[in-house]
Scaffold this motif. Sequence first.
Motif, PDB file in Angstrom:
ATOM      1  N   ILE B 111       0.882  -1.173   0.000  1.00  0.00           N
ATOM      2  CA  ILE B 111       0.000   0.000   0.000  1.00  0.00           C
ATOM      3  C   ILE B 111       0.914   1.216   0.000  1.00  0.00           C
ATOM      4  O   ILE B 111       1.796   1.327   0.883  1.00  0.00           O
ATOM      5  CB  ILE B 111      -0.890   0.026   1.261  1.00  0.00           C
ATOM      6  N   HIS B 112       0.775   2.078  -0.988  1.00  0.00           N
ATOM      7  CA  HIS B 112       1.681   3.231  -1.041  1.00  0.00           C
ATOM      8  C   HIS B 112       1.043   4.406  -1.762  1.00  0.00           C
ATOM      9  O   HIS B 112      -0.037   4.282  -2.338  1.00  0.00           O
ATOM     10  CB  HIS B 112       3.012   2.839  -1.695  1.00  0.00           C
ATOM     11  N   PHE B 113       1.754   5.530  -1.704  1.00  0.00           N
ATOM     12  CA  PHE B 113       1.284   6.719  -2.421  1.00  0.00           C
ATOM     13  C   PHE B 113       1.470   6.544  -3.931  1.00  0.00           C
ATOM     14  O   PHE B 113       2.462   5.945  -4.363  1.00  0.00           O
ATOM     15  CB  PHE B 113       2.068   7.960  -1.967  1.00  0.00           C
ATOM     16  N   ILE B 114       0.535   7.052  -4.697  1.00  0.00           N
ATOM     17  CA  ILE B 114       0.665   7.101  -6.148  1.00  0.00           C
ATOM     18  C   ILE B 114       0.757   8.583  -6.505  1.00  0.00           C
ATOM     19  O   ILE B 114      -0.153   9.360  -6.152  1.00  0.00           O
ATOM     20  CB  ILE B 114      -0.567   6.472  -6.857  1.00  0.00           C
ATOM     21  N   ARG B 115       1.868   8.962  -7.127  1.00  0.00           N
ATOM     22  CA  ARG B 115       2.055  10.382  -7.463  1.00  0.00           C
ATOM     23  C   ARG B 115       2.448  10.543  -8.930  1.00  0.00           C
ATOM     24  O   ARG B 115       2.488   9.568  -9.671  1.00  0.00           O
ATOM     25  CB  ARG B 115       3.119  11.007  -6.544  1.00  0.00           C
ATOM     26  N   GLU B 116       2.753  11.800  -9.285  1.00  0.00           N
ATOM     27  CA  GLU B 116       3.089  12.154 -10.672  1.00  0.00           C
ATOM     28  C   GLU B 116       1.959  11.739 -11.613  1.00  0.00           C
ATOM     29  O   GLU B 116       2.214  11.322 -12.754  1.00  0.00           O
ATOM     30  CB  GLU B 116       4.426  11.534 -11.109  1.00  0.00           C
ATOM     31  N   SER B 117       0.746  11.832 -11.146  1.00  0.00           N
ATOM     32  CA  SER B 117      -0.403  11.488 -11.980  1.00  0.00           C
ATOM     33  C   SER B 117      -1.665  12.030 -11.314  1.00  0.00           C
ATOM     34  O   SER B 117      -1.631  12.465 -10.152  1.00  0.00           O
ATOM     35  CB  SER B 117      -0.510   9.968 -12.117  1.00  0.00           C
ATOM     36  N   ARG B 118      -2.749  12.025 -12.066  1.00  0.00           N
ATOM     37  CA  ARG B 118      -4.045  12.402 -11.511  1.00  0.00           C
ATOM     38  C   ARG B 118      -4.966  11.191 -11.590  1.00  0.00           C
ATOM     39  O   ARG B 118      -4.725  10.280 -12.386  1.00  0.00           O
ATOM     40  CB  ARG B 118      -4.625  13.588 -12.295  1.00  0.00           C
ATOM     41  N   PRO B 119      -6.026  11.166 -10.798  1.00  0.00           N
ATOM     42  CA  PRO B 119      -6.893   9.982 -10.786  1.00  0.00           C
ATOM     43  C   PRO B 119      -7.348   9.570 -12.182  1.00  0.00           C
ATOM     44  O   PRO B 119      -7.404   8.375 -12.484  1.00  0.00           O
ATOM     45  CB  PRO B 119      -8.084  10.423  -9.941  1.00  0.00           C
ATOM     46  N   GLU B 120      -7.629  10.568 -13.012  1.00  0.00           N
ATOM     47  CA  GLU B 120      -8.146  10.220 -14.340  1.00  0.00           C
ATOM     48  C   GLU B 120      -7.077   9.573 -15.234  1.00  0.00           C
ATOM     49  O   GLU B 120      -7.413   8.960 -16.256  1.00  0.00           O
ATOM     50  CB  GLU B 120      -8.777  11.440 -15.038  1.00  0.00           C
ATOM     51  N   ASP B 121      -5.771   9.716 -14.840  1.00  0.00           N
ATOM     52  CA  ASP B 121      -4.707   9.072 -15.621  1.00  0.00           C
ATOM     53  C   ASP B 121      -4.572   7.595 -15.277  1.00  0.00           C
ATOM     54  O   ASP B 121      -3.908   6.843 -15.985  1.00  0.00           O
ATOM     55  CB  ASP B 121      -3.332   9.712 -15.317  1.00  0.00           C
ATOM     56  N   LEU B 122      -5.137   7.202 -14.127  1.00  0.00           N
ATOM     57  CA  LEU B 122      -4.863   5.848 -13.606  1.00  0.00           C
ATOM     58  C   LEU B 122      -5.906   4.844 -14.066  1.00  0.00           C
ATOM     59  O   LEU B 122      -7.079   5.173 -14.238  1.00  0.00           O
ATOM     60  CB  LEU B 122      -4.831   5.881 -12.069  1.00  0.00           C
ATOM     61  N   LYS B 123      -5.415   3.622 -14.256  1.00  0.00           N
ATOM     62  CA  LYS B 123      -6.307   2.523 -14.624  1.00  0.00           C
ATOM     63  C   LYS B 123      -5.900   1.291 -13.823  1.00  0.00           C
ATOM     64  O   LYS B 123      -4.702   1.051 -13.630  1.00  0.00           O
ATOM     65  CB  LYS B 123      -6.138   2.190 -16.116  1.00  0.00           C
ATOM     66  N   ILE B 124      -6.853   0.521 -13.396  1.00  0.00           N
ATOM     67  CA  ILE B 124      -6.537  -0.733 -12.705  1.00  0.00           C
ATOM     68  C   ILE B 124      -5.728  -1.621 -13.640  1.00  0.00           C
ATOM     69  O   ILE B 124      -6.060  -1.752 -14.816  1.00  0.00           O
ATOM     70  CB  ILE B 124      -7.841  -1.418 -12.234  1.00  0.00           C
ATOM     71  N   GLY B 125      -4.650  -2.176 -13.092  1.00  0.00           N
ATOM     72  CA  GLY B 125      -3.805  -3.079 -13.877  1.00  0.00           C
ATOM     73  C   GLY B 125      -2.680  -2.379 -14.614  1.00  0.00           C
ATOM     74  O   GLY B 125      -1.825  -3.032 -15.217  1.00  0.00           O
ATOM     75  N   MET B 126      -2.633  -1.051 -14.540  1.00  0.00           N
ATOM     76  CA  MET B 126      -1.586  -0.334 -15.296  1.00  0.00           C
ATOM     77  C   MET B 126      -0.212  -0.497 -14.631  1.00  0.00           C
ATOM     78  O   MET B 126      -0.112  -0.728 -13.430  1.00  0.00           O
ATOM     79  CB  MET B 126      -1.946   1.159 -15.434  1.00  0.00           C
ATOM     80  N   PRO B 127       0.860  -0.396 -15.430  1.00  0.00           N
ATOM     81  CA  PRO B 127       2.196  -0.533 -14.841  1.00  0.00           C
ATOM     82  C   PRO B 127       2.591   0.698 -14.021  1.00  0.00           C
ATOM     83  O   PRO B 127       2.290   1.831 -14.428  1.00  0.00           O
ATOM     84  CB  PRO B 127       3.106  -0.709 -16.051  1.00  0.00           C
ATOM     85  N   VAL B 128       3.225   0.453 -12.879  1.00  0.00           N
ATOM     86  CA  VAL B 128       3.734   1.549 -12.037  1.00  0.00           C
ATOM     87  C   VAL B 128       5.136   1.189 -11.579  1.00  0.00           C
ATOM     88  O   VAL B 128       5.527   0.010 -11.588  1.00  0.00           O
ATOM     89  CB  VAL B 128       2.828   1.797 -10.794  1.00  0.00           C
ATOM     90  N   GLU B 129       5.899   2.216 -11.189  1.00  0.00           N
ATOM     91  CA  GLU B 129       7.266   1.956 -10.712  1.00  0.00           C
ATOM     92  C   GLU B 129       7.544   2.746  -9.442  1.00  0.00           C
ATOM     93  O   GLU B 129       6.920   3.785  -9.205  1.00  0.00           O
ATOM     94  CB  GLU B 129       8.294   2.297 -11.795  1.00  0.00           C
ATOM     95  N   ALA B 130       8.492   2.226  -8.652  1.00  0.00           N
ATOM     96  CA  ALA B 130       8.814   2.857  -7.372  1.00  0.00           C
ATOM     97  C   ALA B 130       9.781   4.013  -7.577  1.00  0.00           C
ATOM     98  O   ALA B 130      10.663   3.958  -8.426  1.00  0.00           O
ATOM     99  CB  ALA B 130       9.441   1.830  -6.432  1.00  0.00           C
ATOM    100  N   VAL B 131       9.611   5.075  -6.805  1.00  0.00           N
ATOM    101  CA  VAL B 131      10.584   6.168  -6.752  1.00  0.00           C
ATOM    102  C   VAL B 131      11.169   6.133  -5.335  1.00  0.00           C
ATOM    103  O   VAL B 131      10.422   6.169  -4.348  1.00  0.00           O
ATOM    104  CB  VAL B 131       9.906   7.526  -7.029  1.00  0.00           C
ATOM    105  N   PHE B 132      12.510   5.998  -5.265  1.00  0.00           N
ATOM    106  CA  PHE B 132      13.159   5.818  -3.954  1.00  0.00           C
ATOM    107  C   PHE B 132      13.633   7.153  -3.384  1.00  0.00           C
ATOM    108  O   PHE B 132      13.964   8.084  -4.109  1.00  0.00           O
ATOM    109  CB  PHE B 132      14.365   4.881  -4.087  1.00  0.00           C
TER     110      PHE B 132
END
Lengths: 391, 151
Positions: B111-132
């Motif tokens: 469970i983590h923050f999702i950033r560099e995007s807006r809700p309308e950009d997101l889709k279930i199943g889309m690829p995401v990557e970690a920022v350290f």
Amino acid sequence: MNDRVCVVGIGVVEAKDPMVDVSHKEMLFYATRHALDDAGLERKDIGSAITTSFDFLEGRSLSNQFTLDSIGGVMKPCDLRLGEDGIYSLFAGYMEVMSDPSQVVVVASVQKASERDPDGLSYQKLIADSMEPVFSRPVCKSVPNLLGLEPVLAAMEARAFMDRTGLSEEDLAEVAVKNLNMDKGTKGSGPDKKTVLKSDMLSWPIRTMTKAKEADAACAIILASENRAKDLQNEPVFVSGIGWCSDKSHLAFREQGVSRETKWAARQAYKMAGIRRPDREIDLAEVSDWYAHRELLHCEALGLCGSDEIKGCVADKSFQKEGRLPVNVSGGLLGRGNAVGTSGLIRVAQIVRQIRGQANGFQVPGVGVGLAHSWGGIPTATAGVAVLSKW
Amino acid sequence: MAKKKAVLSIDGEIQINYKWSVGKAGDRFFTELRDHKKIMGTKCRQCGRILVPPRIFCEECFVEDMEWVEVEPRGSLLTFGESYFSTDGKRLKEPWMLGIVRLKGSNGGLIHFIRESRPEDLKIGMPVEAVFKSKPEGNIMDILYFRPANN
């Protein structure tokens, strides 16, 4: 009669020093894995699983929801009981087996005292916060030093008990010496009476050595019906009687220096087990010795000795390993450490070891009937009793 | 109906401090994260599942038969949610979002923050990557957040 409930597996992970290399969840997994191995079972064989825990002791809200995968409980009926000692999971597990005798039930508990704040205040705060909130808690939270709260509350009940029975500080020291030496395996290598009576006085008559130290421990016990147990590798140990009871919620309303709840819990368990003279029919007992005086107070309430015999029992060493009715030969909480909330279930495991003849250095010969007792600690008046037998 | 008179009340709070062990599995996970910015999982040798967050035991096979494997710092977004409320309850223009990320090839989720995007950009199943975090400290916030990634 084939519907009796049996212990078919036990697993205990305990240490007096903080278990720094494992999480409480990992400890509970090891205990459960040991118990399953002991019973010759796997997770798929588990019908239901039960844990006990205290949210504030662990610092996790809904703490037992967090540990169910450590007891093999994923996607199983888990009856999750909160806020009672581990021995209560045995009672719930007993009822589970009775309701469906074909199933195997895991009952378990874990306590990691070493995870609470290292200044030693946390348990004292918890005691203060367990007090009745309107009339008692504001007083308990106003004491000059919270570190003194538990010893003073323990001292109040000990004083009332000693006043009624004529027990002396030396008598309490005898209990501490017995249990601290049991733990050493060979008698006489632990502290002697002089050392105990020289240990720091916390609040007369409670001393550092007459009060059990907190410890980390996990315990899992596997239960099955007598019929189901026939197919399993261990000789079953029968749970022949169970009982539990709580006295009034407000500490100040209760009679001081007695354990009415223990007496009533025992009465229920004895009735079920068909025991009429516990002092003669029970071969060995593991009772809560949270404080030295509590061992004797509980022996009296359990009917292991008469009220006028307590002093005599200390003098003639009745409760020693070689005595008439050995009590806490495992070392008890004084000798092994007190994993608050889990200790009661460990007492059950100790009795099972004795009945099986697997108690190694602590073994008492020929144990047929054993008693495990648990008390909830200050400021509760909650007791659980289990009678276990070989036949 | 007459308004009921409230009886007296007293204030209270319960403040207890803890020091929770992260366990054998957590110890290795956070050490690798801190020292090498690597995400590690444990693979059950019996069922083959790779657990992230890792465990020393498989909760399904109920055995301690695990090996450590490195997991890529990318995965798919299982689900997400957004909020337009700040800490003090004020309405925000830019929302903050939480999501559950299942790292590639693993079982479980972070469970983590999702950033560099807006809700309308997101889709279930889309690829995401970690920022350290640039200077990791050995806790889960060494991953600052996840962001949408290219496939």
